[in-house]
Design a protein around this motif. Structure first.
Motif, short mmCIF file in Angstrom:
data_model
loop_
_atom_site.label_atom_id
_atom_site.label_comp_id
_atom_site.label_asym_id
_atom_site.label_seq_id
_atom_site.Cartn_x
_atom_site.Cartn_y
_atom_site.Cartn_z
N LEU A 291 68.82 77.22 37.32
CA LEU A 291 68.18 78.34 38.03
C LEU A 291 67.80 77.98 39.46
O LEU A 291 67.46 78.86 40.25
CB LEU A 291 66.92 78.79 37.28
N LEU A 292 67.84 76.69 39.81
CA LEU A 292 67.46 76.26 41.16
C LEU A 292 68.43 75.22 41.68
O LEU A 292 68.81 74.29 40.96
CB LEU A 292 66.04 75.67 41.15
N HIS A 293 68.82 75.40 42.94
CA HIS A 293 69.53 74.38 43.69
C HIS A 293 68.63 73.94 44.83
O HIS A 293 67.91 74.75 45.41
CB HIS A 293 70.84 74.91 44.28
N VAL A 294 68.67 72.67 45.17
CA VAL A 294 67.93 72.14 46.31
C VAL A 294 68.96 71.58 47.29
O VAL A 294 69.77 70.72 46.93
CB VAL A 294 66.94 71.05 45.89
N THR A 295 68.94 72.09 48.52
CA THR A 295 69.93 71.62 49.50
C THR A 295 69.75 70.13 49.77
O THR A 295 68.63 69.65 49.95
CB THR A 295 69.83 72.40 50.82
N ALA A 367 57.31 77.47 48.77
CA ALA A 367 58.41 78.41 48.59
C ALA A 367 58.16 79.72 49.32
O ALA A 367 58.17 80.80 48.73
CB ALA A 367 58.63 78.66 47.10
N HIS A 368 57.94 79.65 50.64
CA HIS A 368 57.78 80.88 51.41
C HIS A 368 59.14 81.47 51.74
O HIS A 368 60.19 80.93 51.36
CB HIS A 368 56.95 80.62 52.66
N GLY A 369 59.14 82.59 52.44
CA GLY A 369 60.37 83.35 52.64
C GLY A 369 61.41 82.68 53.49
O GLY A 369 62.57 83.12 53.50
N GLN A 370 61.06 81.61 54.18
CA GLN A 370 62.03 80.88 54.97
C GLN A 370 62.67 79.76 54.16
O GLN A 370 63.88 79.54 54.22
CB GLN A 370 61.36 80.30 56.21
N ASN A 371 61.86 79.04 53.38
CA ASN A 371 62.38 77.92 52.59
C ASN A 371 63.12 78.37 51.34
O ASN A 371 63.98 77.64 50.83
CB ASN A 371 61.24 77.00 52.14
N LEU A 372 62.78 79.54 50.81
CA LEU A 372 63.35 79.99 49.55
C LEU A 372 64.45 81.01 49.79
O LEU A 372 64.29 81.95 50.58
CB LEU A 372 62.25 80.61 48.68
N VAL A 386 67.75 79.01 45.68
CA VAL A 386 68.07 77.83 46.49
C VAL A 386 66.83 77.51 47.32
O VAL A 386 66.20 78.40 47.88
CB VAL A 386 69.27 78.08 47.42
N TYR A 387 66.49 76.22 47.37
CA TYR A 387 65.31 75.79 48.13
C TYR A 387 65.76 74.77 49.17
O TYR A 387 66.58 73.90 48.90
CB TYR A 387 64.28 75.14 47.20
#
Length: 502
Positions: A291-295, A367-372, A386-387
């Motif tokens: 459910l999550l990818h981290v760059t 996890a604000h709107g820029q990072n998430l 994606v985070y």
């Protein structure tokens, strides 16, 4: 009414020289920009623990704030989660102000003069950003650049949402993502032996025994005061200092100016820890059932100076399959998707499942709107997250140990804490008070989406706190008015799942 602040006049005069065609549109956008910033300021006045406000009194005609010196502020009943500009006038002892900078100057509170100047720049820059916008194509963008330039107004709740001190009008037009420019990113050669490097620095950014460090042109001119003989085309993203190389990674550059809240650089310590943080991010992502990818951080380097450093990260787009869209959460409001209560609830469920699941393990994302970002299906269904940018997460060693997750020894000490309040503030304030609230656009929609989402989630102590306690958010205005206080300051907003927001 009180206008115009100096910043508006300065921008208008500069536009007359560099882009006279934008002048009329800029003037037309000023009232809306004033209202947008004033709405953000009124939210802060109503809800942040500002020491010169004694109490608030709600009535049928709005909210009255009593100042400790006996003066009174009056404005509309506040919706702490609203993203539309619904505040056009605030009165101070009967005098009406439609401009946030002039209101702040009239309040004459400690450190208010500098903040008033920032708000004037925020209004003028927002009007400039709006003035340069044409109609967006109906088709959704397929790349980073297209999505990120759609976030025109900046932070949804910070009064300094568009303040760019130190940037001329020409520089805003040349470097602001909302204007859609191509930026020539300088490549400064530095002997490899003088650099701290983490991860793999790519061969295309090497010149023999020298590293080619990407340098933002503003930084090169104003801070380093040197030119770069070589450069590469790049597209600026929401954070301004991060740019996308065409078809390649994102480059986070050092840009030593105040953007929104603080002067941000790239410390030597953050470069040294970047590889360990990136590997830790992959470990976390593996715990989320896809459910999550981290760059990933591909490489980071600094010439032993926070003013000359760069971080290379994967583009989030690599985590989208054919036919899918990878969208920054800050850009979701412009898609029309949040207008559907069912879609909003599903997005909230996905975001909370990932965020609360990691918090249970011991990791609080910012996890604000820029990072998430969210991966959408072709029909717009939220599929996974994606985070990006792990620099400001918080990690609880005790929780990690209970969950059997190894704690890397190279993680920066400043991100480690077992303080439950600190961990919850980091996640709740950014994810719920930022990303989800900004997407929902108001208390009613946010509360309904959260109420629907939490019914399907495990009832952990963190979930209970989210449902039953006030929502912590950063006290952004208090922080700007407290220049001598280190660290974050916090406010508590009415719980959006409460039926009575009084």
């Amino acid at each position: 009414m009180h206008r115009p602040p100096t910043a508006e006049a300065e921008v208008a005069a500069d536009l007359a020289v560099v882009r006279p065609d934008l002048g009329p549109r800029f003037t037309a956008e000023l009232p809306g920009a004033r209202a947008a910033v004033l709405t953000r300021l009124w939210r802060a006045l109503a809800h942040e623990p500002l020491p010169w406000i004694e109490r608030g009194e709600r009535g049928g005609d709005g909210l009255t704030l009593r100042l400790v010196d006996g003066r009174r502020l009056h404005g509309p009943l506040p919706d702490p989660y609203a993203t539309t500009a619904y505040v056009s006038v605030v009165t101070l002892d009967g005098t009406a102000y439609d401009d946030p900078a002039r209101l702040t100057a009239a309040l004459a509170v400690p450190h208010g003069a500098g903040f008033a100047a920032e708000l004037g720049h925020s209004v003028a820059s927002m009007a400039l950003s709006r003035a340069g916008q044409g109609p967006h194509p109906k088709e959704w963008p397929q790349d980073d650049r297209g999505w990120e330039r759609r976030v025109v107004d900046g932070h949804p709740y910070h009064p300094g949402c568009r303040s760019r001190p130190g940037f001329s009008v020409a520089e805003q037009l040349a470097y602001g993502p909302e204007h859609g420019p191509t930026v020539r990113l300088g490549l400064l050669p530095v002997p490899a032996g003088e650099c701290v490097v983490s991860g793999e620095w790519p061969g295309e950014l090497r010149d023999g025994a020298r590293l080619l460090l990407p340098v933002h042109p503003w930084q090169a001119e104003h801070v380093l005061k040197r030119s770069c003989a070589r450069d590469v085309a790049a597209y600026p993203l929401m954070s301004l200092r991060t740019l996308a190389l065409p078809g390649g990674p994102h480059v986070k550059t050092a840009l030593s100016t105040r953007l929104t809240s603080s002067v941000r650089d790239i410390s030597v310590g953050s470069v040294a820890a970047s590889a360990a943080l990136s590997a830790f991010g992959e470990t976390l992502a593996a715990r989320t059932d896809g459910l999550l990818h981290v760059t990933r951080t591909l490489g980071a380097a600094t010439a032993d100076s926070p003013d000359l450093a760069a971080v290379l990260r994967e583009s989030p787009q690599v985590y989208g399959a054919p036919g899918e869209y990878v969208v920054p959460v800050a850009a979701l409001a412009g898609t029309g998707l949040p207008d559907s209560p069912g879609w909003l609830a599903e997005f909230a469920r996905l975001s909370l499942a990932v965020g609360l699941g990691l918090l249970e393990l011991g990791v609080a994302l910012e996890a604000h709107g820029q990072n998430l970002l969210v991966v959408l299906s072709a029909s717009g269904a939220p599929l996974r997250l994606v985070y990006r940018d792990l620099a400001d997460i918080r990690v609880g060693p005790s929780r990690l140990a209970r969950a059997g997750v190894p704690l890397p020894g190279e993680l920066p000490a400043r991100i480690l804490t077992d303080d439950v309040t600190a961990l919850r503030r980091k996640l709740f304030g950014s994810l719920v008070g930022g990303a989800l609230a900004g997407t929902a656009g108001g208390a009613a929609a946010l509360g309904a989406a959260l109420a629907a989402a939490v019914r399907e989630l495990p009832r952990t102590p963190d979930l209970v706190a989210l449902c039953e306690e006030p929502l912590p958010v950063k006290a952004l205005t208090l922080m700007r008015l407290s220049p001598g206080a280190a660290g974050d300051r916090w406010a508590e907003l009415p719980n959006p799942m409460a039926t009575d927001l009084d």
